[in-house]
Design a protein around this motif. Sequence first.
Motif, PDB file in Angstrom:
ATOM      1  N   ILE A 172      -2.323   7.602 -11.041  1.00  0.00           N
ATOM      2  CA  ILE A 172      -3.741   7.274 -10.295  1.00  0.00           C
ATOM      3  C   ILE A 172      -3.191   7.721  -8.774  1.00  0.00           C
ATOM      4  O   ILE A 172      -4.014   8.221  -8.069  1.00  0.00           O
ATOM      5  N   ALA A 173      -2.241   7.148  -8.265  1.00  0.00           N
ATOM      6  CA  ALA A 173      -1.577   7.553  -6.975  1.00  0.00           C
ATOM      7  C   ALA A 173      -1.372   8.880  -6.802  1.00  0.00           C
ATOM      8  O   ALA A 173      -1.920   9.406  -5.407  1.00  0.00           O
ATOM      9  N   VAL A 174      -0.803   9.536  -7.609  1.00  0.00           N
ATOM     10  CA  VAL A 174      -0.560  10.952  -7.516  1.00  0.00           C
ATOM     11  C   VAL A 174      -1.767  11.620  -7.336  1.00  0.00           C
ATOM     12  O   VAL A 174      -2.205  12.772  -6.410  1.00  0.00           O
ATOM     13  N   GLU A 175      -2.838  11.528  -8.231  1.00  0.00           N
ATOM     14  CA  GLU A 175      -4.157  12.052  -8.321  1.00  0.00           C
ATOM     15  C   GLU A 175      -4.927  11.626  -7.001  1.00  0.00           C
ATOM     16  O   GLU A 175      -5.568  12.688  -6.418  1.00  0.00           O
ATOM     17  N   GLU A 176      -4.809  10.515  -6.687  1.00  0.00           N
ATOM     18  CA  GLU A 176      -5.674  10.275  -5.037  1.00  0.00           C
ATOM     19  C   GLU A 176      -5.130  11.052  -4.165  1.00  0.00           C
ATOM     20  O   GLU A 176      -5.890  11.600  -3.310  1.00  0.00           O
ATOM     21  N   ALA A 177      -3.693  11.240  -4.034  1.00  0.00           N
ATOM     22  CA  ALA A 177      -3.306  12.132  -3.079  1.00  0.00           C
ATOM     23  C   ALA A 177      -3.456  13.341  -3.043  1.00  0.00           C
ATOM     24  O   ALA A 177      -4.104  14.048  -2.087  1.00  0.00           O
ATOM     25  N   VAL A 178      -3.429  14.016  -4.315  1.00  0.00           N
ATOM     26  CA  VAL A 178      -4.002  15.444  -4.459  1.00  0.00           C
ATOM     27  C   VAL A 178      -5.273  15.643  -4.267  1.00  0.00           C
ATOM     28  O   VAL A 178      -5.656  16.712  -3.661  1.00  0.00           O
ATOM     29  N   ARG A 179      -6.326  14.491  -4.421  1.00  0.00           N
ATOM     30  CA  ARG A 179      -7.617  14.729  -3.992  1.00  0.00           C
ATOM     31  C   ARG A 179      -7.734  14.914  -2.391  1.00  0.00           C
ATOM     32  O   ARG A 179      -8.769  15.414  -2.153  1.00  0.00           O
ATOM     33  N   LEU A 180      -7.116  14.031  -1.738  1.00  0.00           N
ATOM     34  CA  LEU A 180      -7.098  13.928  -0.266  1.00  0.00           C
ATOM     35  C   LEU A 180      -6.816  15.275   0.297  1.00  0.00           C
ATOM     36  O   LEU A 180      -7.044  15.744   1.124  1.00  0.00           O
ATOM     37  N   VAL A 207       1.482   6.343   2.680  1.00  0.00           N
ATOM     38  CA  VAL A 207       2.333   6.235   1.321  1.00  0.00           C
ATOM     39  C   VAL A 207       1.198   5.577   0.202  1.00  0.00           C
ATOM     40  O   VAL A 207       0.854   4.412   0.513  1.00  0.00           O
ATOM     41  N   ILE A 208       1.041   6.342  -0.915  1.00  0.00           N
ATOM     42  CA  ILE A 208       0.081   5.831  -1.753  1.00  0.00           C
ATOM     43  C   ILE A 208       0.956   5.595  -3.168  1.00  0.00           C
ATOM     44  O   ILE A 208       1.846   6.618  -3.569  1.00  0.00           O
ATOM     45  N   CYS A 209       1.172   4.239  -3.556  1.00  0.00           N
ATOM     46  CA  CYS A 209       1.865   4.028  -4.629  1.00  0.00           C
ATOM     47  C   CYS A 209       1.088   3.088  -5.524  1.00  0.00           C
ATOM     48  O   CYS A 209      -0.056   2.785  -5.535  1.00  0.00           O
ATOM     49  N   GLY A 210       1.447   3.109  -6.907  1.00  0.00           N
ATOM     50  CA  GLY A 210       0.997   2.248  -8.088  1.00  0.00           C
ATOM     51  C   GLY A 210       1.013   0.886  -7.578  1.00  0.00           C
ATOM     52  O   GLY A 210       2.227   0.615  -7.100  1.00  0.00           O
ATOM     53  N   LYS A 211       0.215  -0.003  -7.844  1.00  0.00           N
ATOM     54  CA  LYS A 211       0.212  -1.408  -7.713  1.00  0.00           C
ATOM     55  C   LYS A 211       1.345  -2.042  -8.313  1.00  0.00           C
ATOM     56  O   LYS A 211       2.033  -3.109  -7.891  1.00  0.00           O
ATOM     57  N   GLN A 212       1.696  -1.197  -9.558  1.00  0.00           N
ATOM     58  CA  GLN A 212       2.922  -2.271 -10.251  1.00  0.00           C
ATOM     59  C   GLN A 212       3.400  -1.390 -11.327  1.00  0.00           C
ATOM     60  O   GLN A 212       2.865  -0.140 -11.677  1.00  0.00           O
ATOM     61  N   ALA A 213       4.386  -1.417 -11.907  1.00  0.00           N
ATOM     62  CA  ALA A 213       4.966  -0.644 -12.994  1.00  0.00           C
ATOM     63  C   ALA A 213       4.846  -1.502 -14.106  1.00  0.00           C
ATOM     64  O   ALA A 213       5.040  -2.444 -14.217  1.00  0.00           O
ATOM     65  N   THR A 269      -3.629  -3.421  -0.806  1.00  0.00           N
ATOM     66  CA  THR A 269      -3.234  -3.378  -2.334  1.00  0.00           C
ATOM     67  C   THR A 269      -4.570  -3.455  -3.168  1.00  0.00           C
ATOM     68  O   THR A 269      -5.454  -3.739  -2.680  1.00  0.00           O
ATOM     69  N   PHE A 270      -4.261  -3.077  -4.270  1.00  0.00           N
ATOM     70  CA  PHE A 270      -5.152  -2.792  -5.116  1.00  0.00           C
ATOM     71  C   PHE A 270      -6.407  -2.120  -4.939  1.00  0.00           C
ATOM     72  O   PHE A 270      -7.694  -2.523  -5.298  1.00  0.00           O
ATOM     73  N   SER A 319      -1.729   0.599  -2.238  1.00  0.00           N
ATOM     74  CA  SER A 319      -1.281   0.448  -3.688  1.00  0.00           C
ATOM     75  C   SER A 319      -2.698   0.564  -4.573  1.00  0.00           C
ATOM     76  O   SER A 319      -3.584   0.210  -4.184  1.00  0.00           O
ATOM     77  N   THR A 320      -2.368   1.403  -5.816  1.00  0.00           N
ATOM     78  CA  THR A 320      -3.526   1.782  -6.341  1.00  0.00           C
ATOM     79  C   THR A 320      -3.892   0.911  -7.640  1.00  0.00           C
ATOM     80  O   THR A 320      -3.008   0.193  -8.102  1.00  0.00           O
ATOM     81  N   ASP A 321      -5.183   0.750  -7.835  1.00  0.00           N
ATOM     82  CA  ASP A 321      -5.646  -0.280  -9.109  1.00  0.00           C
ATOM     83  C   ASP A 321      -6.602   0.823 -10.000  1.00  0.00           C
ATOM     84  O   ASP A 321      -6.473   2.089  -9.768  1.00  0.00           O
ATOM     85  N   LEU A 322      -6.487   0.338 -11.229  1.00  0.00           N
ATOM     86  CA  LEU A 322      -6.865   1.283 -12.208  1.00  0.00           C
ATOM     87  C   LEU A 322      -8.238   1.961 -11.967  1.00  0.00           C
ATOM     88  O   LEU A 322      -8.490   3.131 -12.561  1.00  0.00           O
TER      89      LEU A 322
END
Length: 253
Positions: free
Chosen positions: A41-49, A117-123, A145-146, A179-182
Amino acid sequence: MKILVPVKRVVDYNVKVRVKSDGTGVDIANVKMSMNPFDEIAVEEAVRLKEAGIATEVVAVSAGVAACQETLRAALAIGADRAILIETSADEADNLQPLAVAKLLKALADKEQPQLVICGKQAIDDDANQVGQMLAALANWPQATFASKVVVAGDKATVTREVDGGLETLELALPAVISTDLRLNEPRYATLPNIMKAKKKPLDTVKPADLGVDVAPRLTTVKVAEPAKRQAGVMVADVAQLVEKLKNEAKVI
């Protein structure tokens, strides 16, 4: 604007994990591995930007063994421009804890100078939900976050985040950590042409020592065990019997 996106190689979410017989961890031998869903989700958001003309470069980064290159290639296939692998030994990777990852990302951010920096909220393997917050603290950057919506304009980012009581909107000065949420977006499927192009995109490798970071664990895992199996339910005749069982057997009232 450069965006840095950390991605983690984890056991695929469709796989039922098994605990090792000696209780030292999870058995990942011959198990399908993939990118952490929140990181997708984080990668997708960065690519959309980037597609919106806001970002100029998306850099994916991962820390772990050489096999993490597969995860980075997946991020490149989604649309990241280049990738960086912080390569560790197998033992270091097994004991790579959130604080060490945050320190590695801080050192890399000092070198790459990203504005976001865009990261997933958790692994989904450890569910720690710590790296983004720790990175923001180490870098002394604002954080959100979230995130369920991200709008970047100029040197500020407006983030709608999910909280227990509903939604909260924050405005951050860049550089920042998000950090990204679902519900932020739906990651795209990587097409075959993009998968082929990803093989030719640059992927650099560095060592933790090159970044001046000690990745020695601060915590020790004593034992890993499967959750106890739930007992079968019991039918009761009426409310009085239910109350009696809750009081005398379950002892919850």
